[in-house]
Scaffold this motif. Sequence first.
Motif, short mmCIF file in Angstrom:
data_model
loop_
_atom_site.label_atom_id
_atom_site.label_comp_id
_atom_site.label_asym_id
_atom_site.label_seq_id
_atom_site.Cartn_x
_atom_site.Cartn_y
_atom_site.Cartn_z
N GLN A 45 4.81 -6.04 9.55
CA GLN A 45 4.53 -4.62 9.42
C GLN A 45 4.20 -4.06 10.80
N THR A 71 8.50 -2.04 7.71
CA THR A 71 8.25 -3.33 7.07
C THR A 71 9.53 -4.17 7.11
N GLN A 91 6.05 -11.28 5.89
CA GLN A 91 6.38 -9.87 6.06
C GLN A 91 5.78 -9.38 7.37
#
Length: 376
Positions: free
Chosen positions: A211, A229, A209
Amino acid sequence: MRRIDRYIVRQLALTLFAVTVGLAALVWLTQSLRFIELVLDRGLSFWVFLELTGLLLPGFFGLILPITTFVVVLFTYVRLAGDRELVVMRAAGLSNWQLSRPAMAVATGAMLLCYLLNLWLTPLAQHAFREWQFEIRNQMAGLLLQDGVFSQLGGELMVYARARDGANNLFGILVHDTREQGVPVTIIAETGRLTSTPQGPRVTLINGQRQQVEMVRGADGVTRPRLTTLSFAENSLDLARTSRVEGDRFRNAHERSLMELLDPDDDVSDRDRRRYRAEAHQRLANPLTAIGLALLALAVALTGEFRRFGGGFRLFVGCGVMVALLALGLTLGSAAARQNSLLPLVWLHAIVPGLVSVWIIAGLPGLGGRLRSWAR
């Protein structure tokens, strides 16, 4: 050169070589401990370690050679006096100046070697050393990654990997990237693989992920941070550059040639110009301290009344003056780098101690008889 001069020169030269090499090896050993971790923990080859730390040696020799010249001249002549050899030489009709010729010959050789080091070898070695550091920090950034450690690559990229195997597979990865000004990025991934490319190391991230915090102006005109995100199955991250702004590596004053220091480029700031000018004058003036410190040692060893026992106070005073001169030289060099109007003091520091020592060796001419006997 007469036989007695060759006898003293041989003692001085051999002792100077042994003391200088030994002291340089000791300094090299203490400084190389900073890089031993690259061999033990981060996979850098031992030969690269030797080449990297060996590039520090020319700078060490240039710094310690005037000091070892003082030490060798002082203690060699003190030993000759203790063995009554100077007494015999004086009885044979040799004056202080004739006794000083061997020391001045060796000190002149040390001065010429210092000029060779300061003007040619040391800048080349410093440039190669900084290039190695830059390559290890950027193009060999994969070597700096350790499992379970937050590894700082340059000043703008931090990488953490919970584990790393022998095939360069990474597990439990956390990356904080601030190379984009004002747009910090944090990446979390389950696994990854470190690979080498012609442009430098890259890490391929799997199942993670991304961010990113951005400053966004709202409808009311107020700027607020917004977290974006993005989940990915595979992503690639470049570890080669510590900054996304391309450009040549900045070379400091120690790795520039004398001509570059005296005539820098137009885009150099005023602060760097002052540093360059101070560095150039120090390179030209500091080798003269080999002559000045040798004369100081002769002034301590050859003057004063002969004493069968004692004389340690004169040695203590001579060593104290030498240490004070070294400290003064460091202070003047630092001050001259900030304010170039102090550069004449750098030259005075290199020349005046030798002139004062010559006056002492000559018997303090111009000083009253009573004051002369008190000074001795």
